[in-house]
Design an enzyme around this catalytic site. Structure first.
Site, PDB file in Angstrom:
ATOM      1  CB  SER A 145      -0.757  -0.082   1.237  1.00  0.00           C
ATOM      2  OG  SER A 145      -1.596   1.133   1.478  1.00  0.00           O
ATOM      3  CE1 TYR A 158      -4.628  -2.412   4.477  1.00  0.00           C
ATOM      4  CE2 TYR A 158      -3.337  -0.317   4.049  1.00  0.00           C
ATOM      5  CZ  TYR A 158      -4.287  -1.497   3.709  1.00  0.00           C
ATOM      6  OH  TYR A 158      -4.357  -1.588   2.268  1.00  0.00           O
TER       7      TYR A 158
HETATM    8  N1  LIG Z   1      -8.608  -0.612  -2.198  1.00  0.00           N
HETATM    9  C1  LIG Z   1      -7.512   0.010  -1.995  1.00  0.00           C
HETATM   10  O1  LIG Z   1      -7.438   1.412  -2.165  1.00  0.00           O
HETATM   11  C2  LIG Z   1      -6.411  -0.661  -1.560  1.00  0.00           C
HETATM   12  C3  LIG Z   1      -5.065   0.207  -1.495  1.00  0.00           C
HETATM   13  C4  LIG Z   1      -3.913  -0.388  -1.105  1.00  0.00           C
HETATM   14  C5  LIG Z   1      -3.747  -1.522  -0.903  1.00  0.00           C
HETATM   15  N2  LIG Z   1      -4.970  -2.546  -0.917  1.00  0.00           N
HETATM   16  C6  LIG Z   1      -4.593  -3.782  -0.710  1.00  0.00           C
HETATM   17  O2  LIG Z   1      -5.082  -4.665  -1.916  1.00  0.00           O
HETATM   18  C7  LIG Z   1      -5.431  -5.819  -1.259  1.00  0.00           C
HETATM   19  C8  LIG Z   1      -6.938  -6.096  -1.973  1.00  0.00           C
HETATM   20  O3  LIG Z   1      -7.966  -5.141  -1.340  1.00  0.00           O
HETATM   21  P1  LIG Z   1      -9.213  -4.721  -1.957  1.00  0.00           P
HETATM   22  O4  LIG Z   1      -9.379  -3.390  -1.995  1.00  0.00           O
HETATM   23  O5  LIG Z   1      -9.558  -5.334  -3.194  1.00  0.00           O
HETATM   24  O6  LIG Z   1     -10.031  -5.326  -0.776  1.00  0.00           O
HETATM   25  P2  LIG Z   1     -11.523  -6.177  -0.794  1.00  0.00           P
HETATM   26  O7  LIG Z   1     -12.462  -5.809  -2.020  1.00  0.00           O
HETATM   27  O8  LIG Z   1     -12.249  -6.046   0.383  1.00  0.00           O
HETATM   28  O9  LIG Z   1     -11.053  -7.815  -1.051  1.00  0.00           O
HETATM   29  C9  LIG Z   1     -10.286  -8.220  -0.055  1.00  0.00           C
HETATM   30  C10 LIG Z   1     -10.167  -9.635  -0.621  1.00  0.00           C
HETATM   31  O10 LIG Z   1      -9.590 -10.407   0.541  1.00  0.00           O
HETATM   32  C11 LIG Z   1     -10.242 -11.719   0.952  1.00  0.00           C
HETATM   33  N3  LIG Z   1      -9.795 -11.986   2.345  1.00  0.00           N
HETATM   34  C12 LIG Z   1      -9.788 -11.115   3.280  1.00  0.00           C
HETATM   35  N4  LIG Z   1      -9.580 -11.860   4.479  1.00  0.00           N
HETATM   36  C13 LIG Z   1      -9.283 -13.120   4.087  1.00  0.00           C
HETATM   37  C14 LIG Z   1      -8.799 -14.258   4.753  1.00  0.00           C
HETATM   38  N5  LIG Z   1      -8.641 -14.414   5.993  1.00  0.00           N
HETATM   39  N6  LIG Z   1      -8.569 -15.546   3.636  1.00  0.00           N
HETATM   40  C15 LIG Z   1      -8.859 -15.359   2.631  1.00  0.00           C
HETATM   41  N7  LIG Z   1      -9.172 -14.356   1.712  1.00  0.00           N
HETATM   42  C16 LIG Z   1      -9.270 -13.240   2.578  1.00  0.00           C
HETATM   43  C17 LIG Z   1     -11.399 -11.231   0.618  1.00  0.00           C
HETATM   44  O11 LIG Z   1     -12.560 -12.256   0.294  1.00  0.00           O
HETATM   45  P3  LIG Z   1     -13.342 -13.063   1.316  1.00  0.00           P
HETATM   46  O12 LIG Z   1     -13.791 -12.024   2.283  1.00  0.00           O
HETATM   47  O13 LIG Z   1     -14.671 -13.590   0.336  1.00  0.00           O
HETATM   48  O14 LIG Z   1     -12.688 -14.190   2.136  1.00  0.00           O
HETATM   49  C18 LIG Z   1     -11.355 -10.583  -0.760  1.00  0.00           C
HETATM   50  O15 LIG Z   1     -11.337 -11.229  -1.811  1.00  0.00           O
HETATM   51  C19 LIG Z   1      -5.568  -6.000   0.126  1.00  0.00           C
HETATM   52  O16 LIG Z   1      -4.196  -6.310   0.603  1.00  0.00           O
HETATM   53  C20 LIG Z   1      -5.625  -4.260   0.633  1.00  0.00           C
HETATM   54  O17 LIG Z   1      -4.787  -4.019   1.725  1.00  0.00           O
HETATM   55  C21 LIG Z   1      -6.090  -1.840  -1.326  1.00  0.00           C
END
Ligand SMILES: NC(=O)c1ccc[n+]([C@@H]2O[C@H](COP(=O)([O-])OP(=O)(O)OC[C@H]3O[C@@H](n4cnc5c(N)ncnc54)[C@H](OP(=O)(O)O)[C@@H]3O)[C@@H](O)[C@H]2O)c1
Length: 254
Positions: A145, A158
């Site tokens: 991130s 985080y």
């Molecule tokens: N969105 C942003 O702005 C942003 C910015 C920087 C970094 N990120 C990073 O990008 C990654 C994806 O984020 P996103 O924004 O796409 O979030 P999201 O839409 O909330 O998706 C998160 C994913 O992680 C899965 N997950 C959560 N806990 C889990 C567990 N214990 N075991 C297996 N799967 C799990 C969820 O699946 P289920 O709940 O179905 O299990 C879902 O598929 C994360 O690492 C986040 O920190 C996001």
């Protein structure tokens, strides 16, 4: 398709791929010929997403496990290798957020974020490296991130986890590079996903994101796919231990 970005014959596991950034990365990898294995804890969402990829004519499967349960992850990786003959790539993308003022932030909440966003990446990488070492190499991408090198209030777990994951990326990159295993990270900016629902619904915060991003908008999950293809393909064959920022320029603006 340019051979530089061709992923035919490569099996790649993407954690947290039931939606958001993980699914978009998996979709781009599949479009470039990879067999993608989607992971999350939600079987019905995964089934639906795999169907979508197959309908487009691409190769996909899913594996349900909770990344915080190390043993389940190890079994899943071993099963993937048995079924597909190899594992070329791993994207440690599953992640959670927890927002709370420090005085109300419990140790259990802190540990849950660390376990999901950092410790799981260590355990899964170790098992992937075990197989990749015996099959001529591979690729690991960690989703980090902008937060880590930069901080905001109320998200200490985080920030600690993502900064730790940047460090783990470097640590593994120098240890396994000689085995032909390349370890890199992708650092998304503010991307419109479920993780950020509360922020998207907060007009003041959303306007702040837009004003601080040189491209003047939130990112879309689909905009992360190209980076994943690059780092998994021949095009990224000499990139190791790096963090690719995909953030519309937010992290370099004063
Ligand atoms: N969105 C942003 O702005 C942003 C910015 C920087 C970094 N990120 C990073 O990008 C990654 C994806 O984020 P996103 O924004 O796409 O979030 P999201 O839409 O909330 O998706 C998160 C994913 O992680 C899965 N997950 C959560 N806990 C889990 C567990 N214990 N075991 C297996 N799967 C799990 C969820 O699946 P289920 O709940 O179905 O299990 C879902 O598929 C994360 O690492 C986040 O920190 C996001």
């Amino acid at each position: 398709m340019s051979k530089l970005f061709d992923l035919q014959g490569k099996t790649i596991l993407v954690t947290g791929a039931s939606r958001g950034i993980g699914f978009s990365m998996a979709e781009a990898l599949a479009q470039h010929g990879a067999k993608v294995i989607l992971n999350s804890r939600d079987e019905s969402a995964l089934k639906q997403k795999v169907e979508k990829l197959k309908e487009a004519g691409w190769d996909a499967d899913y594996v349900v496990f909770d990344v915080t349960k190390a043993e389940d992850g190890l079994t899943a990786i071993s099963d993937i290798v048995q079924k597909n003959g190899s594992l070329f790539g791993l994207i440690n993308n599953a992640g959670v957020q927890h927002r709370s003022p420090i005085l109300d932030f419990t140790t259990a909440d802190f540990e849950h974020v660390l376990s999901t966003n950092l410790t799981s990446c260590f355990s899964l990488s170790r098992e992937a490296i075990r197989f990749m070492s015996n099959s001529g190499g591979g690729r690991i991408i960690n989703t980090v991130s902008m937060l880590g090198p930069q901080a905001r209030p109320t998200v200490p777990a985080y920030i600690a986890a993502k900064e730790g994951l940047r460090a783990l990326t470097r640590a593994l990159a120098v240890e396994v590079g000689q085995k032909g295993i390349l370890v890199n990270a992708i650092a998304p900016g503010y991307i419109a996903t479920e993780l950020n629902l509360a922020l998207l619904e907060n007009k003041e915060f959303s306007d702040w994101v837009i004003s601080k991003t040189p491209l003047g908008r939130w990112g879309n999950p689909s905009e992360l796919g190209g980076g994943a293809v690059y780092l998994m393909s021949d095009a990224g064959g000499f990139v190791n231990g790096q963090v690719l920022a995909i953030d519309g320029g937010m992290s370099i603006q004063v």
